[in-house]
Design an enzyme around this catalytic site. Structure first.
Site, short mmCIF file in Angstrom:
data_model
loop_
_atom_site.label_atom_id
_atom_site.label_comp_id
_atom_site.label_asym_id
_atom_site.label_seq_id
_atom_site.Cartn_x
_atom_site.Cartn_y
_atom_site.Cartn_z
N LYS A 229 49.81 30.75 21.15
CA LYS A 229 49.19 30.87 19.75
C LYS A 229 49.38 29.68 18.72
O LYS A 229 48.98 28.64 19.37
CB LYS A 229 49.57 32.16 19.27
CG LYS A 229 49.12 33.30 20.24
CD LYS A 229 49.64 34.59 19.64
CE LYS A 229 48.93 35.78 20.52
NZ LYS A 229 50.05 36.42 21.47
N ARG A 235 49.73 29.43 28.39
CA ARG A 235 49.97 31.14 28.17
C ARG A 235 51.21 31.21 28.69
O ARG A 235 51.29 31.11 29.83
CB ARG A 235 48.67 31.86 29.01
CG ARG A 235 47.38 31.47 28.65
CD ARG A 235 46.54 32.50 29.13
NE ARG A 235 46.48 33.76 28.12
CZ ARG A 235 45.92 33.61 27.09
NH1 ARG A 235 45.42 32.84 26.52
NH2 ARG A 235 46.07 34.85 26.48
N1 DSN Z 1 46.42 40.03 22.27
C1 DSN Z 1 47.04 39.33 21.15
C2 DSN Z 1 46.28 39.03 19.86
O1 DSN Z 1 45.09 38.63 19.83
O2 DSN Z 1 46.77 39.03 18.91
C3 DSN Z 1 48.43 40.09 20.63
O3 DSN Z 1 49.49 39.49 21.24
#
Ligand code: DSN
Length: 417
Positions: A229, A235
């Site tokens: 993120k 990932r």
């Molecule tokens: N599925 C994830 C998100 O999109 O926030 C959570 O970890």
């Protein structure tokens, strides 16, 4: 242009789909708050021959021979992530954030034990106690949430819940919470009832690493996060803890909840951690926040209601109930215009998770692409035009044209290796 000549010959179907995916990531404004674009170096590492290697165990304690290079990448990944967060111990093997959480939970809880996590419908994570997930099926879960008026975490209610349920663990962390999380308060509440604190910083890991969000290191007993993120890696997941818990965590990761680690991914994690230790990474994280703030201002001025009234981090949650539009319809219409986000429940939502009353937007991927505050202001205006003219095809076409223009201004040559 990525060299996929072998793939093209062997499997033209998958070749075509992968080419189409490159194009999708290039031709759309990716605003899913949990997504990002990795560097070419990370892509190269994740497509390495380490995908061929079994390396069950840990560096220098493997169940297979031939692990000299697997040991090399895993040791570097551990060393770098510890340095990045100032942590005492790290496990870099989790295939995902949910796997990381599962290992921590299994190391601390027996089936039927009680813990407290954030309600998914108030912005929590699936693996923090949702009844449809292992985390809600095998344990007794009490859930905290946000207050109805401020949409901020209700620490008083959490405190009461902790006193009432005497949980073994409390989980801090969210997937759709646009404000600062007070890890000090979580620690105080958890430790006042003898509970362990797990901080899942999946969304904000990059911000924490760069000092743009307070760190739970030194406060939480365990820290988990995904690497893909704001941290901008491949990932996967990571667990941080202190030396006293290291052996137990390692045991519950492997062999407790996973078999062979994905060594090509661990190599890519190591590369992304090196990138995150560079000064440019801190500049990038600052820009993520500036961009989200600029977007939030424009959306609010345009009459959209933001959950909690704004954002302190990389994400924005829009409550569409005052517009009479569902999250599902808004996300689909925006996608048609080339703006990709996700429908998302808002606190106290009366609609199902497949419909929802909100959409979630994030700035990490477009900030990697090079967009700045003015671009985000422009995109904010485009989003308002779509949401306030859901049936108007000529507006859709105009917005789509502008999206194409923005995408062309910020090329994505980093997608090709
Ligand atoms: N599925 C994830 C998100 O999109 O926030 C959570 O970890």
């Amino acid at each position: 242009m990525t060299d996929r000549s072998n793939l093209k010959k062997t499997d033209p179907d998958i070749y075509r789909i992968l080419e189409a995916e490159d194009k999708r990531q290039e031709d759309n404004l990716i605003m899913i708050a949990s997504e990002n674009y990795v560097s070419k170096a990370v892509l190269e590492a994740s497509s390495s021959t380490l995908t061929n290697k079994y390396a069950e165990g840990y560096p220098e304690k493997r169940y297979y021979n031939g692990c000299i290079n697997a040991d090399g990448v895993e040791s570097l990944a551990i060393e770098r992530i510890k340095k990045l967060f100032g942590a005492k111990a790290a496990n870099v093997q989790p295939h995902s954030g949910a796997q990381a959480n599962m290992s921590v939970m299994m190391s601390q809880l027996d089936a039927g034990d009680t813990y407290i996590g954030m309600n998914l419908s108030h912005g929590g994570h699936l693996s923090h106690g949702s009844p449809v997930n292992f985390s809600g099926k095998y344990f007794n879960v009490a859930a905290y949430g946000v207050t109805e008026d401020t949409n901020l975490i209700d620490y008083d209610a959490l405190n009461k819940l902790a006193k009432e349920h005497k949980p073994k663990m409390i989980i801090a962390g969210a997937s759709a919470y646009p404000r600062i999380i007070d890890f000090n308060k979580f620690k105080e509440i958890a430790h006042s009832v003898g509970a362990k604190l797990l901080a899942d910083i999946a969304h904000i890991a990059g911000l924490v690493a760069a000092g743009e969000h307070p760190s739970p290191v030194g406060l939480a007993d365990f820290i988990t996060f995904t690497t893909h993120k704001t941290l901008r890696g491949p990932r996967g997941g990571v667990i941080l803890c202190d030396e006293a818990h290291e052996a137990l965590i390692n045991k519950f990761m492997f062999p407790g909840t996973q078999g062979g680690p994905l060594m090509h991914t661990i190599a890519a994690k190591a590369v992304s951690f090196k990138e995150a230790l560079e000064p440019e990474f801190a500049v990038y994280q600052k820009q993520i926040i500036k961009n989200a703030a600029a977007l939030a201002d424009v959306l609010t001025s345009g009459g959209l209601k933001l959950v909690s009234g704004g954002t302190d981090n990389h994400l924005i949650l829009i409550d569409l109930r005052n517009k009479g539009v569902t999250g599902k319809d808004a996300a689909n219409r925006l996608d048609e215009a080339g703006i990709t986000c996700n429908k998302n429940g808002v606190p106290f939502d009366d609609k199902s998770p497949f419909v929802t009353s909100g959409i979630r937007l994030g700035s990490p991927a477009l900030t990697t692409r090079g967009l700045k505050e003015d671009d985000f202001r422009r995109i904010g205006k485009l989003i308002i035009r779509i949401i306030t003219n859901m049936e108007d095809d000529s507006i859709l076409a105009k917005v789509k044209g502008e999206v194409e223009e923005i995408c062309k201004t910020y090329p994505t040559d980093f997608l090709r290796i």
